[in-house]
Design a protein around this motif. Structure first.
Motif, mmCIF file in Angstrom:
data_model
loop_
_atom_site.group_PDB
_atom_site.id
_atom_site.type_symbol
_atom_site.label_atom_id
_atom_site.label_comp_id
_atom_site.label_asym_id
_atom_site.label_seq_id
_atom_site.Cartn_x
_atom_site.Cartn_y
_atom_site.Cartn_z
ATOM 1 N N UNK A 279 9.189 7.987 8.638
ATOM 2 C CA UNK A 279 7.824 8.020 8.123
ATOM 3 C C UNK A 279 6.932 8.847 9.034
ATOM 4 N N UNK B 284 4.250 9.280 -6.682
ATOM 5 C CA UNK B 284 5.193 10.376 -6.433
ATOM 6 C C UNK B 284 6.416 10.273 -7.361
ATOM 7 N N UNK C 184 7.594 19.200 2.937
ATOM 8 C CA UNK C 184 6.183 18.944 2.690
ATOM 9 C C UNK C 184 5.364 20.234 2.707
ATOM 10 N N UNK D 2 0.833 -1.205 0.000
ATOM 11 C CA UNK D 2 0.000 0.000 0.000
ATOM 12 C C UNK D 2 0.868 1.257 0.000
ATOM 13 N N UNK E 154 6.870 12.636 8.429
ATOM 14 C CA UNK E 154 5.934 13.068 7.384
ATOM 15 C C UNK E 154 4.493 12.914 7.859
ATOM 16 N N UNK F 24 2.412 15.761 -6.044
ATOM 17 C CA UNK F 24 2.539 15.803 -4.600
ATOM 18 C C UNK F 24 3.979 15.501 -4.190
ATOM 19 N N UNK F 25 4.390 16.121 -3.072
ATOM 20 C CA UNK F 25 5.744 15.905 -2.562
ATOM 21 C C UNK F 25 5.830 14.528 -1.907
ATOM 22 N N UNK G 82 7.098 11.853 0.637
ATOM 23 C CA UNK G 82 7.798 11.820 1.929
ATOM 24 C C UNK G 82 9.190 11.221 1.715
ATOM 25 N N UNK H 173 -0.321 18.995 1.896
ATOM 26 C CA UNK H 173 -0.066 17.851 1.023
ATOM 27 C C UNK H 173 -0.987 16.687 1.390
ATOM 28 N N UNK H 174 -1.330 15.888 0.361
ATOM 29 C CA UNK H 174 -2.199 14.737 0.579
ATOM 30 C C UNK H 174 -1.398 13.611 1.245
ATOM 31 N N UNK H 175 -1.958 13.072 2.310
ATOM 32 C CA UNK H 175 -1.312 11.993 3.047
ATOM 33 C C UNK H 175 -1.493 10.668 2.309
ATOM 34 N N UNK H 176 -0.410 9.923 2.067
ATOM 35 C CA UNK H 176 -0.627 8.588 1.499
ATOM 36 C C UNK H 176 -1.524 7.790 2.450
ATOM 37 N N UNK H 177 -2.414 7.007 1.897
ATOM 38 C CA UNK H 177 -3.468 6.398 2.705
ATOM 39 C C UNK H 177 -2.916 5.534 3.836
ATOM 40 N N UNK H 178 -1.754 4.909 3.629
ATOM 41 C CA UNK H 178 -1.244 4.003 4.672
ATOM 42 C C UNK H 178 -0.684 4.760 5.870
ATOM 43 N N UNK H 179 -0.565 6.096 5.763
ATOM 44 C CA UNK H 179 -0.159 6.911 6.914
ATOM 45 C C UNK H 179 -1.300 7.789 7.412
ATOM 46 N N UNK H 180 -2.488 7.592 6.901
ATOM 47 C CA UNK H 180 -3.645 8.402 7.286
ATOM 48 C C UNK H 180 -4.180 7.902 8.633
ATOM 49 N N UNK I 43 -6.333 9.837 -5.317
ATOM 50 C CA UNK I 43 -6.215 10.604 -4.069
ATOM 51 C C UNK I 43 -5.021 11.545 -4.120
ATOM 52 N N UNK I 44 -3.931 11.064 -4.718
ATOM 53 C CA UNK I 44 -2.703 11.855 -4.762
ATOM 54 C C UNK I 44 -2.675 12.796 -5.958
ATOM 55 N N UNK J 260 -6.016 19.750 0.954
ATOM 56 C CA UNK J 260 -5.083 20.036 -0.140
ATOM 57 C C UNK J 260 -5.335 21.418 -0.727
ATOM 58 N N UNK K 174 -9.119 15.090 2.741
ATOM 59 C CA UNK K 174 -7.857 15.433 2.101
ATOM 60 C C UNK K 174 -7.979 16.428 0.943
ATOM 61 N N UNK L 295 1.264 15.798 7.645
ATOM 62 C CA UNK L 295 0.003 15.596 6.926
ATOM 63 C C UNK L 295 -1.197 15.627 7.878
ATOM 64 N N UNK M 130 11.149 9.236 3.109
ATOM 65 C CA UNK M 130 11.475 7.811 3.307
ATOM 66 C C UNK M 130 10.948 6.948 2.158
ATOM 67 N N UNK N 104 1.455 4.520 -3.278
ATOM 68 C CA UNK N 104 1.737 5.958 -3.227
ATOM 69 C C UNK N 104 3.122 6.265 -3.787
ATOM 70 N N UNK O 93 -5.570 5.204 -4.996
ATOM 71 C CA UNK O 93 -4.512 5.961 -4.317
ATOM 72 C C UNK O 93 -3.912 6.994 -5.274
#
Lengths: 390, 390
Positions: free
Chosen positions: B83, A90, B125, A82, B86, A246-247, A249, B246-253, A124-125, B241, B237, B90, A251, A86, A121
């Motif tokens: 991670x 990017x 970011x 997942x 970032x 989008x920027x 992250x 910046x839009x957060x990748x979903x796995x870090x939301x 979304x981005x 935005x 998001x 977000x 890592x 993203x 995804x």
């Protein structure tokens, strides 16, 4: 010091999936004491010489087993599949922007739940997503086919940052029989989370191959990437952002990760070590040529017994799109699926319940599932058929 | 089946760091066969009942050991500490935007390499970063102090999305003696990657506490978060935005992760299980009150012998900012540092080399470093002093 072991499992779970027992035995011992250092592989600095050796050796074995050309580079990151959805957006958009000065469009094949999530995804981005083909449109609203080539609608190649597809869909049980042909000059991105190392592969066809490790190649906590090196040349993030990208992250920034040999931040050395053990194990058993034969033979055994009993078993996936990794089916007759799960469980066969979104039965046939396990399952299926037809 | 074990290590590495041997013994056995299921803890579905039990029990033990109030929620994610840098930007900006309709400013304390990196990630970011205080300005360009409160320059509280600090800096060896007081109503975010579980903590003071697991609490491959639940209410998001967030990748939301009990995507159940084993181990030994006394006593022993020999040892960190986790120093006299490293190594004491960016010696004193190890180190230091003064 003796490592723990276990009776050989007969486990068909869809993932995180089974790993070879000898790999886990070695990993368990190394968790306490790696190479007689006195500390475990999870306790060493990710920049220690031992960790660097593990990363380098894993990359070498990855190169060897997949016959990866010099044009491509292997690296490891966090975030799982997942996170990869993203990271692809990017990084691939910024690479395309470096080459063309434009944001670019992105083309997605949708053939199951995972490619669907990946395209969501990208949306979304803020990517400009074009669906090359949505399998549901050609199969009564359900996944189960790879749409015919004549139905594929690519964007203008000069505008396309990449074409994306998921090589094997674990929920639907759909796998591409061949790498899809894309327009000349367009980069192909593949999610191979669930079938990497199950078959031979011509890596030169891809801009990027990625996946979470927790199926054929390792455990959760790390992702693998194989990238065409030229794609590491990307527009700096500020300029890319000015184009509406989008920027990323830091890592997940591919050039930063590659520059630091996968240790920009603290990658799990235990997880990479397990990948290396899996690769070495597979190389010792004849590599991907041998594995591909074995994977196909195991899958064929299961499909065959199911096909022979069409009154009892429904296989929703078109034959041309059947997955060698995830064999999905439903069983006719009220209560028969429960009976199947209960009966198989009584024989020590586990992990057979279908995904909650589709129900039925799913036999996952990953690399660590032995032919003996498949044979035991077949024996059970035969007995089940006899009883069910009484 | 017997788990592997090892002689007790005397290892002072800065991270990934030592874990208790009994924790690793249990983890190693569970890697092969978890709760007699026949498969290991790394091979189970992250949504299986066993995995859900592991996640829930780990959260409960986290709540218990840190006395976390009902206002806060524990969750786990991928991406490590970097991670987290970032993810903070977000999510916290979108929470502030939900409350105020504005993007908000972000305030960073810079007291070492990690808070510096975190502030740089916020800048990357696109956050509007204000530096509350940069420790280097008050210490001749080098880290080594916590700037005086009178020097702290916060943004207007009504404009501030959060104030960020790193509670313990592993490279500089700097730790906040107290949680910094921030303006009324402003959310405080703390990176506690390297000192979580080393001392008691009033969680109610924080909007968010986070960290990579690979120091006091587990192994690399998972991060922990403790968030004030009200912060999970965030602007969608797209709207965020539009405000320049910046839009957060979903796995870090954060809301998606919490809603799915940390299993939105495939989190490492092995890594969470190891956290749980560490928490249970610590609870059995008296919890954080006992650990805090032990951590301080161990650190004090080392600082004391070094302080007693100022002609030989230089301690660059101001006494008020000394870390109980990472004790850094240099040694006067040409070749003495090499002699120290070689001599300690000959006694089986390892992991003492300072960070490549600052050199010298670093004694990491994480929870799994026993008092016996510290005592052995002290004995070595005493002998080293005798020889060095000959």
């Amino acid at each position: 010091m003796s490592a723990p072991s276990r009776p050989e499992p007969n486990y068909f779970g869809a993932g995180p999936a089974l790993l070879p027992t000898n790999v886990l035995e070695e990993a368990a011992a190394d968790l306490l004491n790696y190479q007689s250092l006195g500390v475990g592989v999870g306790e060493m600095s990710h920049r220690s010489s031992q960790a660097t050796d593990i990363i380098n050796e894993t990359k070498e074995n990855f190169n060897k087993i997949l016959n990866i050309p010099d044009t491509h580079e292997v690296f490891f990151a966090q975030g799982g599949g997942t996170g990869g959805f993203a990271a692809v957006v990017y990084n691939m958009l910024a690479s395309f922007a470096q080459k063309t000065g434009k944001k670019g469009k992105v083309d997605y094949f949708i053939t199951g739940a995972w490619s669907q999530k990946a395209s969501e995804e990208a949306e979304r981005l803020g990517a400009d997503v074009n669906i090359v083909a949505d399998a549901r449109k050609f199969n009564n609203g359900k996944y189960g086919v790879i749409p015919a080539k004549s139905e594929w609608k690519f964007s203008d190649p000069s505008e396309t940052a990449y074409v994306y597809y998921c090589d094997n869909e674990t929920v639907a049980g759909v796998e591409f029989a061949e790498v899809p042909e894309v327009p000349e000059g367009v980069e192909l991105v593949a999610d191979m989370s669930s079938n990497i190392l199950s078959k031979e592969l011509d890596v030169s066809k891809f801009g990027l191959i990625f996946g979470g490790a927790q199926k054929n190649i390792g455990i959760a906590g790390v992702s693998f990437y194989v990238i065409k090196k030229s794609l590491l040349d990307r527009l700096p993030q500020k300029e890319a952002n000015a184009l509406g990208i989008q920027v990323c992250p830091i890592f997940l920034d591919f050039p930063s990760i590659v520059k630091n040999n996968s240790a920009y931040n603290t990658v799990s050395i235990l997880c990479i070590h397990i990948i290396n053990l899996v690769l070495k194990n597979l190389l010792a058993k004849g590599g991907l040529s041998a594995q591909e034969s074995l994977s196909k033979r195991k899958a064929q055994k299961v499909y065959s017994i199911l096909d022979q009993n069409p009154a009892l078993f429904n296989l929703p996936v078109d034959k041309s799109a059947r997955s060698n990794m995830n064999i999905v089916f439903t069983i006719n007759g009220e209560g028969n699926e429960e009976k199947f799960l209960k009966g198989s469980s009584a024989r020590g066969l586990s992990g057979l319940k279908g995904h909650r979104s589709v129900g039925g039965i799913r036999v996952s046939n990953y690399n660590a599932v032995t032919e003996e396990s498949i044979d035991k399952l077949i024996e059970f299926v035969k007995d089940f058929i006899k009883e069910a037809s009484v």
